[in-house]
Scaffold this motif. Structure first.
Motif, PDB file in Angstrom:
ATOM      1  N   UNK A 156      64.573  70.915  69.376  1.00 14.31           N
ATOM      2  CA  UNK A 156      63.878  71.645  70.542  1.00 14.31           C
ATOM      3  C   UNK A 156      64.269  72.852  71.023  1.00 14.31           C
ATOM      4  N   UNK A 157      65.629  72.899  70.980  1.00 13.94           N
ATOM      5  CA  UNK A 157      66.392  74.194  71.107  1.00 13.94           C
ATOM      6  C   UNK A 157      66.001  75.160  70.294  1.00 13.94           C
ATOM      7  N   UNK A 158      65.617  75.046  68.923  1.00 16.25           N
ATOM      8  CA  UNK A 158      65.268  75.957  67.984  1.00 16.25           C
ATOM      9  C   UNK A 158      63.735  76.533  68.302  1.00 16.25           C
ATOM     10  N   UNK A 159      63.210  75.515  68.960  1.00 17.45           N
ATOM     11  CA  UNK A 159      61.613  75.901  69.374  1.00 17.45           C
ATOM     12  C   UNK A 159      61.769  76.819  70.604  1.00 17.45           C
ATOM     13  N   UNK A 160      62.751  76.750  71.210  1.00 19.19           N
ATOM     14  CA  UNK A 160      62.841  77.793  72.514  1.00 19.19           C
ATOM     15  C   UNK A 160      62.989  76.939  73.815  1.00 19.19           C
ATOM     16  N   UNK A 161      63.075  75.703  73.587  1.00 23.57           N
ATOM     17  CA  UNK A 161      62.825  74.993  75.075  1.00 23.57           C
ATOM     18  C   UNK A 161      64.101  75.222  75.880  1.00 23.57           C
ATOM     19  N   UNK A 162      63.748  75.237  77.040  1.00 19.54           N
ATOM     20  CA  UNK A 162      64.775  75.252  78.156  1.00 19.54           C
ATOM     21  C   UNK A 162      65.773  74.011  78.025  1.00 19.54           C
ATOM     22  N   UNK A 163      66.997  74.201  78.339  1.00 16.90           N
ATOM     23  CA  UNK A 163      67.996  72.835  78.134  1.00 16.90           C
ATOM     24  C   UNK A 163      67.530  71.864  79.123  1.00 16.90           C
ATOM     25  N   UNK A 164      66.785  72.252  80.379  1.00 17.65           N
ATOM     26  CA  UNK A 164      66.552  71.113  81.086  1.00 17.65           C
ATOM     27  C   UNK A 164      65.342  70.111  80.635  1.00 17.65           C
ATOM     28  N   UNK A 165      64.451  70.963  79.659  1.00 19.26           N
ATOM     29  CA  UNK A 165      63.543  70.202  79.020  1.00 19.26           C
ATOM     30  C   UNK A 165      64.009  69.201  77.997  1.00 19.26           C
ATOM     31  N   UNK A 166      65.236  69.153  77.493  1.00 25.38           N
ATOM     32  CA  UNK A 166      65.742  68.395  76.436  1.00 25.38           C
ATOM     33  C   UNK A 166      65.823  66.828  76.923  1.00 25.38           C
ATOM     34  N   UNK A 167      65.441  66.054  76.013  1.00 22.67           N
ATOM     35  CA  UNK A 167      65.599  64.499  76.445  1.00 22.67           C
ATOM     36  C   UNK A 167      67.104  64.111  76.426  1.00 22.67           C
ATOM     37  N   UNK A 168      67.299  63.190  77.419  1.00 25.19           N
ATOM     38  CA  UNK A 168      68.739  62.816  77.532  1.00 25.19           C
ATOM     39  C   UNK A 168      68.928  61.679  76.796  1.00 25.19           C
ATOM     40  N   UNK A 169      67.830  60.768  76.286  1.00 20.87           N
ATOM     41  CA  UNK A 169      68.024  59.545  75.484  1.00 20.87           C
ATOM     42  C   UNK A 169      66.503  59.665  74.569  1.00 20.87           C
ATOM     43  N   UNK A 170      66.984  59.006  73.411  1.00 21.50           N
ATOM     44  CA  UNK A 170      65.968  58.646  72.331  1.00 21.50           C
ATOM     45  C   UNK A 170      65.947  57.305  72.150  1.00 21.50           C
ATOM     46  N   UNK A 171      64.771  56.896  72.230  1.00 21.14           N
ATOM     47  CA  UNK A 171      64.571  55.304  71.848  1.00 21.14           C
ATOM     48  C   UNK A 171      63.529  55.171  70.627  1.00 21.14           C
ATOM     49  N   UNK A 172      63.600  54.236  69.623  1.00 22.35           N
ATOM     50  CA  UNK A 172      62.772  54.377  68.385  1.00 22.35           C
ATOM     51  C   UNK A 172      62.381  52.930  68.708  1.00 22.35           C
ATOM     52  N   UNK A 173      60.765  52.818  68.523  1.00 19.15           N
ATOM     53  CA  UNK A 173      60.142  51.425  68.586  1.00 19.15           C
ATOM     54  C   UNK A 173      59.088  51.446  67.417  1.00 19.15           C
ATOM     55  N   UNK A 174      58.810  50.194  66.946  1.00 13.81           N
ATOM     56  CA  UNK A 174      57.697  50.068  66.122  1.00 13.81           C
ATOM     57  C   UNK A 174      56.392  50.634  66.486  1.00 13.81           C
TER      58      UNK A 174
END
Length: 578
Positions: free
Chosen positions: A539-557
């Motif tokens: 996301x940073x490579x796409x130019x998103x601001x730091x505050x837009x980055x997720x704090x957490x990632x969850x994977x579900x089926x």
């Protein structure tokens, strides 16, 4: 703009002001036919043509009209008539259509609930509407609706009649009611009682039960409904709170379906597949089955929208048009890549109910062979369609432009002022098919309708010079992370461009330090793996601001879905640990 005089309130709903009624009638948007009248007209125009395919049944327009007359007369024998509310809780089968139109013919009002609704929703809907009847299937997808009906009638005694498509158990069979209605309208016969039993009806119309007690005969000559009155009550599709009732009139809903059919280029040669629940506004009238009937097309009822069921129907019935929500469109596209189904008959796939991401939009035509049409709207009214002759870039990147020239759209900032064209703001609207208030919801109406009758949709949009809208999220789908507003919809769009991510939902989670943290919940593409660090870097490579980055990632089926196939973020949050 000066606010018009308050519109009259009639039994819990708000009509359009007289000035707008005249404008819409003079402009050709509104006519004087009821939806029941329209079916009669369609039967005259298209009589022997196939109107409806449901399982093994193939029903012509003339046969459908006669079946509706029989059932309407049957409703009369049990005293259901003008102004009565009946909750209709049926899956996609022929009875949905005959019940809907029989109620319309009687001047009764169908409350169109969705197959996935259960006791909490149905009890709420029966109480709110004051329903006297409840129409169900016996079983569907392993669930016994008769047990639910028992619970509902115990909790809401005002529901006097339970009508069942299939084996009735302790209730009344729809088939027996139709048989009794046919006998009654032909001058004598029988009417049904509990458990499908019969009460005799003499040719003169007087009734006696098995014990010989007298009673009133069936009122088969119901007064013609007011075309400006409520035709059906739709259910709001939000994911928070109890559903609200949306009053759609004969006039506005007839226009809704007719104009939508025109935008989609529907003709008598089309075959429309009802894949989504038929009670939902999208497959019902956008253009849906009502729009298809209006041009003499054939409507095919799919008992399930799953690819294995739907693809078989598409191939067998030579389906040309259908409507999907984005998660279902993604499933179809992926399944088509594996199975290679025959979708050569498809010419148009509508996708709506939630924003369609650009990547998926671009995959539909190469995979399914059909043009994609984005649809953005609401059961409350306003509909936006990409047009069949729009350039691909508009089709893939926008959610369409308003259906009617009379649709009035405002894009406002938080203070109620109009935003600069092209900037993001909240969508407000009014028009010839947008309601003026929810049913029996005065307090809520005061918060979402202004003095001019504009409806506050809660959608964040920006409008292009062409009039097309780009949906940027929901007002309430904004995560306040330490004072910075993170648009869940915007972040979801960026995440969907990652090759490892198949589906995504961004939700806010309580956080003692920043108020809300940003959690990205994803369904991964087959064979992929992903870590939060990789997501942030991407996301940073796409130019998103730091505050837009997720704090957490969850994977579900898979994601929990609402009854209309949208990702249920409220339920999703309950899956996650705080």
């Amino acid at each position: 703009m000066t606010a018009p005089a308050p519109a009259p309130v009639d039994e819990g709903w708000t009509r359009w002001p007289a000035e707008l009624e005249r404008r819409y009638r003079d402009g050709g948007y509104w006519g004087d036919q009821t939806l029941g009248d329209l079916l009669r007209e369609w039967a005259r125009r298209f009589g022997p043509a196939t109107a409806l395919v449901s399982g093994p049944d193939r029903i012509s327009y003339a046969e459908l009209d006669a079946a509706v007359d029989d059932l309407a007369a049957g409703l009369a024998t049990i005293g259901i008539g003008p102004g009565d509310h009946v909750v209709v809780h049926l899956p996609n089968r022929a009875e949905f259509v005959t019940v809907l139109f029989a109620l319309l013919r009687r001047g009764a009002i169908g409350v169109l609930s969705l197959p996935a609704h259960r006791r909490v929703e149905i009890e709420h809907l029966t109480r709110l509407s004051g329903a006297v009847g409840y129409v169900i299937a016996d079983r569907h997808e392993g669930f016994d609706y008769r047990e639910l009906a028992r619970e509902v009638t115990e909790a809401v005694p005002a529901v006097r009649h339970v009508l069942v498509a299939g084996e009735p158990g302790p209730f009344t069979a729809l088939s027996a009611l139709a048989t009794a209605g046919r006998a009654a309208r032909l001058g004598g016969g029988a009417r049904t009682g509990a458990a499908g039993g019969v009460v005799s009806v003499t040719a003169a119309g007087s009734a006696t039960d098995d014990a010989g007690s007298g009673g009133a005969g069936p009122d088969l000559g119901a007064e013609r409904p007011d075309p400006g009155g409520i035709a059906v009550l739709l259910i709001s599709g939000g994911t928070t709170g109890k559903p609200k009732l949306i009053p759609r009139t004969h006039r506005d809903y007839a226009y809704n379906a007719r104009a939508s059919a025109d935008v989609c280029g529907l003709t008598a040669d089309d075959v429309y597949l009802v894949a989504l629940p038929a009670a939902h506004n999208f497959p019902l009238a956008c253009p849906g089955l009502l729009g298809a009937f209006g041009v003499g097309a054939t409507v095919v009822m799919a008992p399930s929208p799953s690819p294995d069921v739907a693809f078989d129907l598409v191939a067998r019935e030579r389906v040309t048009v259908t409507a999907l929500v984005p998660p279902l469109a993604r499933l179809w596209v992926e399944a088509a890549g594996w199975e290679g189904p025959d979708t050569t008959s498809l010419r148009l796939v509508q996708v709506g109910g939630a924003k369609l991401d650009e990547g998926l939009a671009r995959r539909i035509t190469p995979t399914l062979g059909a043009k994609v049409q984005q649809v953005f709207g609401m059961a409350e009214g306003l509909l936006n369609y990409t047009r069949l002759d729009d350039p691909d870039e508009l089709v893939f990147t926008t959610q369409g432009r308003p259906l009617a020239a009379a649709d009035e759209v405002r894009v406002l900032d938080g203070s109620g002022a109009g935003v600069v064209p092209g900037e993001v703001g909240e969508l407000w609207t009014r028009g010839p098919y947008t309601i003026r208030g929810y049913y029996r919801a005065a307090e809520h109406n005061s918060a979402v309708f202004d003095g001019d009758g504009y409806f506050r949709t809660g959608d964040l949009v920006r409008q292009l010079p062409t009039g097309h809208l780009v949906v940027e999220g929901r007002v309430k789908d904004v995560i306040n992370r330490g004072g910075e507003n993170v648009s869940a919809g915007e972040l979801e769009e960026h995440l969907l461009t990652h090759p490892a991510i198949g589906q995504v939902a961004v939700v806010g989670m309580p956080d003692p330090d920043v108020g809300e943290s940003v959690c990205a919940v994803v369904v991964l593409a087959p064979g992929e793996a992903l870590r939060l660090k990789q997501v942030k870097s991407y996301l940073q490579e796409r130019g998103l601001a730091r505050f837009m980055l997720p704090d957490r990632l969850e994977v579900v089926g898979e994601f929990p879905l609402t009854a209309v196939g949208k990702i249920d973020k409220r339920e999703l949050r309950s899956w996650l640990d705080p």
